[in-house]
Design a protein around this motif. Structure first.
Motif, PDB file in Angstrom:
ATOM      1  N   ARG A   1      -4.592 -26.729  18.426  1.00 17.29           N
ATOM      2  CA  ARG A   1      -4.069 -25.482  17.862  1.00 17.29           C
ATOM      3  C   ARG A   1      -3.709 -24.520  19.002  1.00 17.29           C
ATOM      4  NH1 ARG A   1      -7.978 -21.724  14.338  1.00 17.29           N
ATOM      5  NH2 ARG A   1      -9.047 -21.657  16.358  1.00 17.29           N
ATOM      6  N   SER A   2      -4.576 -24.427  19.988  1.00 23.68           N
ATOM      7  CA  SER A   2      -4.308 -23.556  21.135  1.00 23.68           C
ATOM      8  C   SER A   2      -3.041 -23.984  21.863  1.00 23.68           C
ATOM      9  CB  SER A   2      -5.494 -23.567  22.096  1.00 23.68           C
ATOM     10  OG  SER A   2      -6.640 -23.003  21.501  1.00 23.68           O
ATOM     11  N   HIS A   3      -2.804 -25.295  21.916  1.00 17.42           N
ATOM     12  CA  HIS A   3      -1.583 -25.804  22.544  1.00 17.42           C
ATOM     13  C   HIS A   3      -0.359 -25.279  21.821  1.00 17.42           C
ATOM     14  CE1 HIS A   3       1.217 -28.628  24.436  1.00 17.42           C
ATOM     15  NE2 HIS A   3       1.650 -28.917  23.219  1.00 17.42           N
ATOM     16  N   PHE A   4      -0.351 -25.346  20.500  1.00 14.88           N
ATOM     17  CA  PHE A   4       0.779 -24.846  19.724  1.00 14.88           C
ATOM     18  C   PHE A   4       0.888 -23.321  19.839  1.00 14.88           C
ATOM     19  CE2 PHE A   4      -0.234 -28.810  17.232  1.00 14.88           C
ATOM     20  CZ  PHE A   4       0.896 -29.505  17.628  1.00 14.88           C
ATOM     21  N   GLU A   5      -0.258 -22.648  19.841  1.00 12.82           N
ATOM     22  CA  GLU A   5      -0.249 -21.197  19.942  1.00 12.82           C
ATOM     23  C   GLU A   5       0.324 -20.725  21.275  1.00 12.82           C
ATOM     24  OE1 GLU A   5      -4.054 -19.658  17.291  1.00 12.82           O
ATOM     25  OE2 GLU A   5      -4.417 -20.471  19.303  1.00 12.82           O
ATOM     26  N   SER A   6       0.117 -21.511  22.325  1.00 10.49           N
ATOM     27  CA  SER A   6       0.531 -21.085  23.667  1.00 10.49           C
ATOM     28  C   SER A   6       2.029 -20.825  23.752  1.00 10.49           C
ATOM     29  CB  SER A   6       0.117 -22.121  24.702  1.00 10.49           C
ATOM     30  OG  SER A   6       0.833 -23.346  24.542  1.00 10.49           O
TER      31      SER A   6
ATOM     32  N   THR B   1       5.762 -15.492  11.503  1.00 12.31           N
ATOM     33  CA  THR B   1       7.031 -16.218  11.580  1.00 12.31           C
ATOM     34  C   THR B   1       8.217 -15.323  11.253  1.00 12.31           C
ATOM     35  OG1 THR B   1       5.957 -18.311  11.023  1.00 12.31           O
ATOM     36  CG2 THR B   1       8.334 -18.163  10.662  1.00 12.31           C
ATOM     37  N   ALA B   2       8.153 -14.616  10.129  1.00 14.69           N
ATOM     38  CA  ALA B   2       9.269 -13.767   9.713  1.00 14.69           C
ATOM     39  C   ALA B   2       9.455 -12.593  10.664  1.00 14.69           C
ATOM     40  CB  ALA B   2       9.033 -13.264   8.291  1.00 14.69           C
TER      41      ALA B   2
ATOM     42  N   THR C   1       1.156 -17.100  14.345  1.00 15.24           N
ATOM     43  CA  THR C   1       1.618 -17.182  12.956  1.00 15.24           C
ATOM     44  C   THR C   1       0.520 -17.791  12.087  1.00 15.24           C
ATOM     45  OG1 THR C   1       2.546 -19.425  13.135  1.00 15.24           O
ATOM     46  CG2 THR C   1       3.989 -17.598  13.762  1.00 15.24           C
ATOM     47  N   THR C   2       0.624 -17.540  10.794  1.00 14.28           N
ATOM     48  CA  THR C   2      -0.314 -18.142   9.846  1.00 14.28           C
ATOM     49  C   THR C   2      -0.275 -19.661   9.953  1.00 14.28           C
ATOM     50  OG1 THR C   2      -0.162 -16.294   8.292  1.00 14.28           O
ATOM     51  CG2 THR C   2      -0.855 -18.419   7.389  1.00 14.28           C
ATOM     52  N   CYS C   3       0.931 -20.204  10.055  1.00 15.31           N
ATOM     53  CA  CYS C   3       1.088 -21.663  10.111  1.00 15.31           C
ATOM     54  C   CYS C   3       0.347 -22.266  11.294  1.00 15.31           C
ATOM     55  CB  CYS C   3       2.570 -22.021  10.182  1.00 15.31           C
ATOM     56  SG  CYS C   3       2.878 -23.771  10.487  1.00 15.31           S
ATOM     57  N   VAL C   4       0.551 -21.689  12.470  1.00 16.66           N
ATOM     58  CA  VAL C   4      -0.008 -22.282  13.681  1.00 16.66           C
ATOM     59  C   VAL C   4      -1.504 -22.036  13.795  1.00 16.66           C
ATOM     60  CG1 VAL C   4      -0.044 -22.046  16.200  1.00 16.66           C
ATOM     61  CG2 VAL C   4       2.125 -22.319  15.007  1.00 16.66           C
ATOM     62  N   THR C   5      -1.971 -20.875  13.400  1.00 21.12           N
ATOM     63  CA  THR C   5      -3.354 -20.493  13.667  1.00 21.12           C
ATOM     64  C   THR C   5      -4.329 -20.841  12.547  1.00 21.12           C
ATOM     65  OG1 THR C   5      -2.598 -18.708  15.115  1.00 21.12           O
ATOM     66  CG2 THR C   5      -4.853 -18.552  14.295  1.00 21.12           C
ATOM     67  N   VAL C   6      -3.941 -20.654  11.296  1.00 20.01           N
ATOM     68  CA  VAL C   6      -4.890 -20.883  10.199  1.00 20.01           C
ATOM     69  C   VAL C   6      -4.306 -21.715   9.060  1.00 20.01           C
ATOM     70  CG1 VAL C   6      -6.204 -18.779  10.664  1.00 20.01           C
ATOM     71  CG2 VAL C   6      -4.248 -18.678   9.105  1.00 20.01           C
ATOM     72  N   GLY C   7      -3.114 -22.274   9.259  1.00 21.31           N
ATOM     73  CA  GLY C   7      -2.464 -22.969   8.152  1.00 21.31           C
ATOM     74  C   GLY C   7      -2.036 -24.386   8.449  1.00 21.31           C
ATOM     75  N   CYS C   8      -0.722 -24.573   8.504  1.00 26.49           N
ATOM     76  CA  CYS C   8      -0.137 -25.917   8.578  1.00 26.49           C
ATOM     77  C   CYS C   8      -0.713 -26.777   9.692  1.00 26.49           C
ATOM     78  CB  CYS C   8       1.378 -25.824   8.782  1.00 26.49           C
ATOM     79  SG  CYS C   8       2.220 -24.574   7.808  1.00 26.49           S
ATOM     80  N   MET C   9      -0.746 -26.248  10.906  1.00 27.48           N
ATOM     81  CA  MET C   9      -1.077 -27.084  12.044  1.00 27.48           C
ATOM     82  C   MET C   9      -2.557 -27.449  12.132  1.00 27.48           C
ATOM     83  SD  MET C   9       1.919 -27.534  12.735  1.00 27.48           S
ATOM     84  CE  MET C   9       1.813 -28.636  14.127  1.00 27.48           C
TER      85      MET C   9
ATOM     86  N   LEU D   1     -16.504 -19.673   3.248  1.00 26.98           N
ATOM     87  CA  LEU D   1     -15.416 -20.062   4.137  1.00 26.98           C
ATOM     88  C   LEU D   1     -14.083 -19.871   3.431  1.00 26.98           C
ATOM     89  CD1 LEU D   1     -16.797 -23.459   5.508  1.00 26.98           C
ATOM     90  CD2 LEU D   1     -16.746 -21.283   6.751  1.00 26.98           C
ATOM     91  N   THR D   2     -13.038 -19.613   4.208  1.00 31.96           N
ATOM     92  CA  THR D   2     -11.668 -19.626   3.710  1.00 31.96           C
ATOM     93  C   THR D   2     -10.840 -20.445   4.697  1.00 31.96           C
ATOM     94  OG1 THR D   2     -10.879 -17.689   4.944  1.00 31.96           O
ATOM     95  CG2 THR D   2     -11.981 -17.278   2.817  1.00 31.96           C
ATOM     96  N   SER D   3      -9.580 -20.635   4.378  1.00 29.64           N
ATOM     97  CA  SER D   3      -8.716 -21.355   5.312  1.00 29.64           C
ATOM     98  C   SER D   3      -8.514 -20.570   6.605  1.00 29.64           C
ATOM     99  CB  SER D   3      -7.363 -21.650   4.655  1.00 29.64           C
ATOM    100  OG  SER D   3      -6.751 -20.457   4.192  1.00 29.64           O
ATOM    101  N   ASP D   4      -8.829 -19.277   6.609  1.00 29.93           N
ATOM    102  CA  ASP D   4      -8.732 -18.475   7.826  1.00 29.93           C
ATOM    103  C   ASP D   4      -9.947 -18.645   8.740  1.00 29.93           C
ATOM    104  OD1 ASP D   4      -6.313 -17.504   6.999  1.00 29.93           O
ATOM    105  OD2 ASP D   4      -6.899 -15.395   6.954  1.00 29.93           O
ATOM    106  N   THR D   5     -11.062 -19.144   8.195  1.00 32.40           N
ATOM    107  CA  THR D   5     -12.289 -19.239   8.992  1.00 32.40           C
ATOM    108  C   THR D   5     -12.815 -20.661   9.159  1.00 32.40           C
ATOM    109  OG1 THR D   5     -13.696 -18.887   7.032  1.00 32.40           O
ATOM    110  CG2 THR D   5     -12.986 -16.928   8.256  1.00 32.40           C
ATOM    111  N   VAL D   6     -12.400 -21.588   8.303  1.00 29.97           N
ATOM    112  CA  VAL D   6     -13.017 -22.911   8.284  1.00 29.97           C
ATOM    113  C   VAL D   6     -12.810 -23.682   9.587  1.00 29.97           C
ATOM    114  CG1 VAL D   6     -11.020 -24.092   7.256  1.00 29.97           C
ATOM    115  CG2 VAL D   6     -13.331 -24.985   6.874  1.00 29.97           C
TER     116      VAL D   6
END
Length: 498
Positions: free
Chosen positions: A105-110, A29-30, A55-63, A172-177
């Protein structure tokens, strides 16, 4: 980044292959915001990124976490509507649940990928960047000299030492779950912060046997004891939590009857009794750490503290002292929130190009955090300990319980508590803490009130529609107003009399 007296060759005889005005390391994001703004002013800008270009938010976080929570809430409502005279049992298709999380998630990533694809190829470098002792950026087979550098390398999940080796594929982590192909049968979640609470409750509502561990008897980092206790009360009605537990060991062992392998956690519970948990996965949610310690920023003159946070950081611009170095977003470990990272990247992208008028550097944001569990948890402005540590502040605490609040009871979501900390001298809100229904909206209203310096009277002069959960906010504000009119008392006395 080199001084004018330096040559174009570093001590390892690597010839500089490119000179640029601005180099941005990290494309979250930044970093993306910084690149867009700097590119409007300078043509010789380069952005370097390792890993995904979203971004972290879209791929492994908020969304993805909110997508999982949305499914969990649907299942929970179906399974817990008997009090309304509606009897149903949700049939949960775990594979479809996880597929939708990834599909959406893929929709937002696109959208982000389309934007990155539009950038000139010669301005994008995919690879691991390292800053050498001469302040030059080494990446792939290039050596880049930049007049100014923006570091936006984000953060990664923190994993306790040795756990990755001991737990192997069960970790697992929030990056892999979100890559799980199906919902597991059982899971331990270690850490009761925002990430841990949200994921633990969501998986539990989707039929996973979840056990939540936390080393302290608190959740969500709440600093108001009454709000923390109420949050524990509300959440423990559906979630198994071992708070105040000490984990001594983790690993993988053969299941009973030699039926495959299970992860295990050896721990001491809050009473000091030795216990063991067994299950399919251990989700580690013990926080995130900035990705900066191995980048080589010290070769630019940046000094890090014991927690890898840059010293002499301007919280308005991200600049490090008077260096031509800017560290923004999660990389500076200041306020790891998307909107903050966005603002910092936008500002830095203008600042490096001396476009200070267009930088739109906002004043420091009012501290504001939301945990999207159910009931939601919100903190706004100053915390109770911060207020109590200031001897000049005469404060009162306005309270409202949502246990019997009208609309909350109608909706069957009546568990919660709101504290508003009011200043007697100014009639203004210092901060607030809440667990309860619609907390995300109440938090936004309180944040806007603090940002715009609204008085308690001004807030009470605005309409509160009946019947809404927001009427609970009015009750708390009225409590603040009432207590401001009586002589200042200790908070213990106020609590006893309220």
């Amino acid at each position: 980044m080199k001084n004018q007296s330096d040559t174009a060759v570093d001590s390892t005889n690597h010839q500089v292959t490119r000179k640029v005005s601005v180099a941005i390391i990290g494309a979250g994001t930044a970093g993306q915001n910084a690149f867009r703004q700097a590119s409007k002013i300078k043509d010789d800008v380069v952005i370097i990124n390792e890993g995904f270009w979203t971004t972290t938010c879209v791929t492994v976080g908020c969304m993805p976490s909110k997508l999982l929570i949305a499914a969990a809430d649907r299942a929970h409502d179906a399974n817990h509507s008997a009090e309304f005279g509606i009897h149903a049992t949700a049939q949960i298709d775990g594979k479809r649940v996880m597929e939708r999380v990834r599909d959406e998630r893929s929709h937002f990533e696109s959208y982000l990928e389309e934007q990155v694809d539009s950038w000139p190829d010669h301005k994008k470098i995919a690879g691991h960047a390292h800053i050498n002792k001469q302040g030059l950026i080494e990446v792939n087979d290039e050596v880049i000299e930049a007049e100014k550098i923006i570091v936006a390398t984000g953060s990664s999940p923190f994993i306790p030492e040795g756990w990755a080796d001991k737990l192997g594929d069960t970790l697992l982590t929030s990056d892999t779950v979100f890559e799980l192909p199906d919902l597991p049968k059982s899971m331990a979640v270690v850490g009761a912060g925002a990430i841990g609470l949200e994921l633990a409750q969501a998986f539990n509502r989707l039929g996973v046997d979840v056990t939540l561990f936390n080393r302290v008897k608190k959740v969500a980092g709440l600093k108001d004891p009454d709000i923390s206790n109420k949050a524990i009360d509300c959440l423990s009605r559906e979630l198994t939590m071992h708070l105040g537990s000490k984990i001594n060991n983790v690993g993988v062992q053969t299941a009973e009857g030699n039926k495959g392998s299970l992860a295990f956690i050896d721990y001491e519970d809050s009473a000091g009794e030795t216990q063991q948990w067994q299950g399919e996965y251990v989700l580690v949610a013990t926080g995130r750490r900035n990705n900066i310690d191995e980048l080589g920023v010290e070769n630019l003159g940046v000094v890090l503290d014991e927690k890898n946070r840059p010293k002499d950081l301007s919280k308005k611009t991200g600049q490090i002292g008077d260096l031509n170095v800017f560290i923004v977003g999660d990389a500076n470990a200041n306020i790891p929130l998307l909107h903050v990272a966005s603002d910092e990247g936008f500002s830095a992208g203008n600042m490096v190009c001396d476009n200070k008028d267009a930088a739109y550097i906002r004043p420091p944001a009012v501290p504001f955090s939301i945990v999207f569990c159910s009931p939601q948890i919100v903190n706004v402005g100053m915390s109770l300990p911060e207020i109590q540590q200031d001897p000049e502040l005469e404060y009162v605490i306005g309270r409202v319980s949502f246990d019997n609040q009208g609309r909350s009871r109608v909706m069957g979501v009546n568990c919660g508590l709101l504290h508003i900390y009011g200043c007697k001298k100014t009639d203004k809100i210092l901060g607030a803490s809440m667990v309860g229904p619609d907390a995300e909206y109440i938090g936004h209203i309180l944040a806007m009130a603090i940002t715009n310096d609204l008085s308690i009277k001004a807030m009470l002069d605005t309409p509160f529609y009946h019947p809404t959960i927001l009427e609970g906010l009015r009750t708390a504000l009225r409590d603040v107003q009432y207590k401001m009119e009586i002589p200042f008392q200790s908070q213990d006395t106020q609590k006893d009399n309220s």
